[in-house]
Design an enzyme around this catalytic site. Sequence first.
Site, mmCIF file in Angstrom:
data_model
loop_
_atom_site.group_PDB
_atom_site.id
_atom_site.type_symbol
_atom_site.label_atom_id
_atom_site.label_comp_id
_atom_site.label_asym_id
_atom_site.label_seq_id
_atom_site.Cartn_x
_atom_site.Cartn_y
_atom_site.Cartn_z
ATOM 1 N N LYS A 109 1.041 4.135 -2.950
ATOM 2 C CA LYS A 109 0.861 5.390 -2.493
ATOM 3 C C LYS A 109 1.799 6.444 -2.770
ATOM 4 C CE LYS A 109 -3.787 4.972 -1.833
ATOM 5 N NZ LYS A 109 -4.543 5.848 -2.489
ATOM 6 N N TYR A 160 0.657 -1.243 -0.059
ATOM 7 C CA TYR A 160 0.087 0.032 0.054
ATOM 8 C C TYR A 160 0.794 1.249 0.128
ATOM 9 C CZ TYR A 160 -3.686 3.203 1.451
ATOM 10 O OH TYR A 160 -4.558 4.091 1.787
#
Length: 298
Positions: free
Chosen positions: A163, A159
């Site tokens: 991002k 993640y």
Amino acid sequence: MSDDIDLTGRVAVVTGSGRGLGRAYAEALARSGAAVVVNDLDADAATEAVDAITAAGGTAVAEVCAVGTTQAADALVERAVKEFGRLDVMCTNAGALRDRTLLKLTDEELDLVLDSHLRGTITCGRAAARRFREQGGGGRLILIGSPAGQSGGFGQTAYAAAKAAIIALVRVWSVELAKIDVTVNAVVPKALTRMAATIPALADIVSKVEAGEPVPPELRRQGTGTVEDVTPLVVYLSSPESAAITGQYFSFGGDRFAIWAHPAESFVTYRDGGWTPAQLAADFAGYAQHLQRHTKAG
């Protein structure tokens, strides 16, 4: 909160907008007058979001697909053009989350997170940019980041990687697309979502807020509020008023607004002829004061 910005005549696609922050973005854009393509891989969630928008007097349609492929991105843009005649805003919010430490992360989990967040952002951004160029008049790309992408977070290898890469896209695309008057910015939101409820320290607070209690003032001051608290920035960045704002990333939530600085070298030195490993070992004693302190994602 968005009544002072008029988006009448503008058309937006919001990926992953069947629930949570994405749905809040879609509803806020519709309240301001935009026609919205709601996207989710859950057909029931997408339909429910569209029904809520239309019941409130807004305009929306659902396009059910999982982002990540060129076909899905093209379908979203084509749906906007078919239904509403144009596209003005692409908000790339969709993405899966698999909290795993590096040693436990599987290839399947890595692919799912990177495909949905990063590949989904790239393909949707590309499809939207092509449409903006074709129709003329510029456009808005609003990429959704995360505190994990800025500062890391335990168990968030995939993640955080996705991002952080999305933030890099802001810097690249804002330069590449400036000549066709497309602005590119990122929102780094903090809100009490179902995702936030997976954090033990926030689980009880999320439950209380969902039951109707206000967000504690100290938490709002730290930058965490409701999903609705984040929507004004998305509405503003979608508007003609934000035409001069590009290449930026903003933390936003609760009662806190912050502008992130672009990466820059914090210390530079020189040695004629370069370094040997032994010389670096000797010199690092003097470099220690310049090393960056690790911070956890807030």
